[in-house]
Design a protein around this motif. Sequence first.
Motif, mmCIF file in Angstrom:
data_model
loop_
_atom_site.group_PDB
_atom_site.id
_atom_site.type_symbol
_atom_site.label_atom_id
_atom_site.label_comp_id
_atom_site.label_asym_id
_atom_site.label_seq_id
_atom_site.Cartn_x
_atom_site.Cartn_y
_atom_site.Cartn_z
ATOM 1 N N GLN A 26 -4.353 10.085 0.409
ATOM 2 C CA GLN A 26 -5.328 9.615 -0.564
ATOM 3 C C GLN A 26 -5.338 8.090 -0.526
ATOM 4 O O GLN A 26 -4.282 7.455 -0.436
ATOM 5 C CB GLN A 26 -4.976 10.100 -1.975
ATOM 6 C CG GLN A 26 -5.039 11.602 -2.153
ATOM 7 C CD GLN A 26 -6.454 12.132 -2.126
ATOM 8 O OE1 GLN A 26 -7.390 11.461 -2.582
ATOM 9 N NE2 GLN A 26 -6.631 13.327 -1.587
ATOM 10 N N SER A 27 -6.500 7.494 -0.609
ATOM 11 C CA SER A 27 -6.590 6.043 -0.473
ATOM 12 C C SER A 27 -6.272 5.296 -1.765
ATOM 13 O O SER A 27 -5.889 4.123 -1.734
ATOM 14 C CB SER A 27 -7.986 5.647 -0.001
ATOM 15 O OG SER A 27 -8.975 6.059 -0.932
ATOM 16 N N GLY B 198 0.788 -1.221 0.000
ATOM 17 C CA GLY B 198 0.000 0.000 0.000
ATOM 18 C C GLY B 198 0.819 1.268 0.000
ATOM 19 O O GLY B 198 0.280 2.359 0.148
ATOM 20 N N GLU B 199 2.129 1.142 -0.175
ATOM 21 C CA GLU B 199 2.977 2.335 -0.241
ATOM 22 C C GLU B 199 2.800 3.057 -1.564
ATOM 23 O O GLU B 199 3.040 4.259 -1.672
ATOM 24 C CB GLU B 199 4.445 1.942 -0.042
ATOM 25 C CG GLU B 199 4.709 1.386 1.350
ATOM 26 C CD GLU B 199 6.078 0.741 1.475
ATOM 27 O OE1 GLU B 199 6.797 0.668 0.440
ATOM 28 O OE2 GLU B 199 6.421 0.309 2.581
ATOM 29 N N ARG B 200 2.414 2.307 -2.578
ATOM 30 C CA ARG B 200 1.971 2.878 -3.847
ATOM 31 C C ARG B 200 0.504 2.554 -3.996
ATOM 32 O O ARG B 200 0.112 1.392 -3.877
ATOM 33 C CB ARG B 200 2.767 2.306 -5.027
ATOM 34 C CG ARG B 200 4.220 2.696 -5.034
ATOM 35 C CD ARG B 200 4.872 2.287 -6.336
ATOM 36 N NE ARG B 200 6.267 2.665 -6.379
ATOM 37 C CZ ARG B 200 7.046 2.564 -7.460
ATOM 38 N NH1 ARG B 200 6.537 2.086 -8.582
ATOM 39 N NH2 ARG B 200 8.313 2.935 -7.416
ATOM 40 N N LYS B 201 -0.294 3.567 -4.254
ATOM 41 C CA LYS B 201 -1.738 3.385 -4.187
ATOM 42 C C LYS B 201 -2.375 3.465 -5.580
ATOM 43 O O LYS B 201 -2.916 4.478 -5.977
ATOM 44 C CB LYS B 201 -2.338 4.449 -3.263
ATOM 45 C CG LYS B 201 -1.771 4.426 -1.847
ATOM 46 C CD LYS B 201 -2.432 5.489 -0.985
ATOM 47 C CE LYS B 201 -1.865 5.479 0.424
ATOM 48 N NZ LYS B 201 -0.561 6.159 0.485
ATOM 49 N N HIS B 202 -2.285 2.385 -6.299
ATOM 50 C CA HIS B 202 -2.954 2.246 -7.592
ATOM 51 C C HIS B 202 -3.784 0.972 -7.516
ATOM 52 O O HIS B 202 -3.235 -0.123 -7.364
ATOM 53 C CB HIS B 202 -1.930 2.161 -8.722
ATOM 54 C CG HIS B 202 -2.536 2.197 -10.086
ATOM 55 N ND1 HIS B 202 -3.234 1.150 -10.625
ATOM 56 C CD2 HIS B 202 -2.555 3.189 -11.029
ATOM 57 C CE1 HIS B 202 -3.654 1.468 -11.827
ATOM 58 N NE2 HIS B 202 -3.252 2.699 -12.101
ATOM 59 N N PRO B 203 -5.110 1.073 -7.591
ATOM 60 C CA PRO B 203 -5.963 -0.095 -7.335
ATOM 61 C C PRO B 203 -5.643 -1.312 -8.189
ATOM 62 O O PRO B 203 -5.621 -2.436 -7.688
ATOM 63 C CB PRO B 203 -7.371 0.443 -7.622
ATOM 64 C CG PRO B 203 -7.278 1.902 -7.359
ATOM 65 C CD PRO B 203 -5.907 2.299 -7.821
ATOM 66 N N TRP C 3 -4.511 6.871 -4.646
ATOM 67 C CA TRP C 3 -3.600 7.597 -5.538
ATOM 68 C C TRP C 3 -2.440 8.160 -4.733
ATOM 69 O O TRP C 3 -2.624 8.718 -3.657
ATOM 70 C CB TRP C 3 -4.372 8.719 -6.229
ATOM 71 C CG TRP C 3 -3.561 9.777 -6.912
ATOM 72 C CD1 TRP C 3 -3.638 11.122 -6.693
ATOM 73 C CD2 TRP C 3 -2.577 9.605 -7.916
ATOM 74 N NE1 TRP C 3 -2.759 11.791 -7.494
ATOM 75 C CE2 TRP C 3 -2.085 10.877 -8.265
ATOM 76 C CE3 TRP C 3 -2.030 8.481 -8.555
ATOM 77 C CZ2 TRP C 3 -1.090 11.072 -9.224
ATOM 78 C CZ3 TRP C 3 -1.041 8.676 -9.504
ATOM 79 C CH2 TRP C 3 -0.593 9.946 -9.841
ATOM 80 N N GLY C 4 -1.238 7.992 -5.238
ATOM 81 C CA GLY C 4 -0.073 8.553 -4.579
ATOM 82 C C GLY C 4 0.958 7.487 -4.234
ATOM 83 O O GLY C 4 0.702 6.284 -4.330
ATOM 84 N N ARG C 5 2.145 7.954 -3.825
ATOM 85 C CA ARG C 5 3.228 7.063 -3.446
ATOM 86 C C ARG C 5 3.850 7.569 -2.150
ATOM 87 O O ARG C 5 4.155 8.757 -2.037
ATOM 88 C CB ARG C 5 4.307 7.010 -4.533
ATOM 89 C CG ARG C 5 3.833 6.444 -5.863
ATOM 90 C CD ARG C 5 4.981 6.329 -6.844
ATOM 91 N NE ARG C 5 4.557 5.763 -8.112
ATOM 92 C CZ ARG C 5 5.369 5.382 -9.084
ATOM 93 N NH1 ARG C 5 6.688 5.509 -8.911
ATOM 94 N NH2 ARG C 5 4.913 4.888 -10.205
ATOM 95 N N ASN C 6 4.007 6.668 -1.194
ATOM 96 C CA ASN C 6 4.636 7.033 0.079
ATOM 97 C C ASN C 6 6.114 6.677 0.032
ATOM 98 O O ASN C 6 6.487 5.509 0.095
ATOM 99 C CB ASN C 6 3.969 6.282 1.236
ATOM 100 C CG ASN C 6 2.510 6.656 1.404
ATOM 101 O OD1 ASN C 6 2.098 7.743 1.020
ATOM 102 N ND2 ASN C 6 1.726 5.752 1.977
ATOM 103 N N ASN C 7 6.945 7.692 -0.101
ATOM 104 C CA ASN C 7 8.388 7.500 -0.095
ATOM 105 C C ASN C 7 8.996 8.790 0.414
ATOM 106 O O ASN C 7 8.905 9.832 -0.242
ATOM 107 C CB ASN C 7 8.894 7.164 -1.497
ATOM 108 C CG ASN C 7 10.388 6.908 -1.542
ATOM 109 O OD1 ASN C 7 11.187 7.800 -1.292
ATOM 110 N ND2 ASN C 7 10.767 5.678 -1.874
ATOM 111 N N GLY C 8 9.595 8.729 1.608
ATOM 112 C CA GLY C 8 10.077 9.943 2.245
ATOM 113 C C GLY C 8 11.113 10.690 1.430
ATOM 114 O O GLY C 8 11.076 11.922 1.340
#
Length: 219
Positions: free
Chosen positions: A174-175, A80-85, A177-182
Amino acid sequence: MNKLLNSMFALAVASVTAVSVHAQEIKGDAKAGEQKIAMCIGCHSIHGYKSSFPEVYSVPKISGQNGKYIVASLNAYKKGERKHPTMRGIADTLTEQDMADLGAYYEQHGNIQPVTKTPKAPDAKVAALLQKGACLSCHGDNFSKPIDPSYPKLAGQHKDFLFVALKSYKVENQSTWGRNNGVMGGIAKQFTNAELKAISAYIASLDGEMKVIPQSRFR
C-alpha cells in the motif's frame, strides 16, 4: 516457531544496535528540541486528539517515550518504511539533528517518574497471546523497559493507537498505509485483528511513563 522467533529477535537486536551506534553520533539537545516542536504539538499535545487516517484513532502519547525510538520512528517515516502521509511530510523536513533534538525533548518532557507498581497480570487468554508473540522479549518488564532504547515503551499507550499500529504491520503493498518491518510483520501476522485488539487493550491498561502534556496554548 520459537526458534524462528528467536532468530528474528537476534536479527532485530543486531539491526537496532547498528542504528543505535549511528544515533549515538548525533547527540540530542532537549532545549533545542523545544524550539522545534511546532509541527508536533498540534496533534500530540491535545488530550483526546484523534487521527482520521486510515481510520479514527487516538494519536500516540510521546511525552516520556524513549528518545531513540522517536528518532527511529521519524527516520522510518522519512524513508517510507512507515506510510502515513502527514508524518512522512513532517519527517521529510527534519534533519538528523532535528530528530535527535525532538527525541531528547520528548524523552524528558514532564519529568515522568519510572513505574514502580506491580503490573496487572493478564487473563489466561491474553497471557497466551503475549507468550505466542514473545512480546516481553523486546518490550521488557511491564512493557515499560524495552531491551534497547530504539524500541518503544508501550505500557499505558492508547489502546486504539496500539491496535492500529499492530494492524499496520500486516499491511503490504500500500502506498499510503502500513509499516514495513520484517520482525513485527512476522509477529503481527500470527494474530487475528480480534487478538491484536485484546493485546492492545491489556497493554493500554498498564501503568506507564508516557502521557499527553498540553502546551499552554492548548490548556
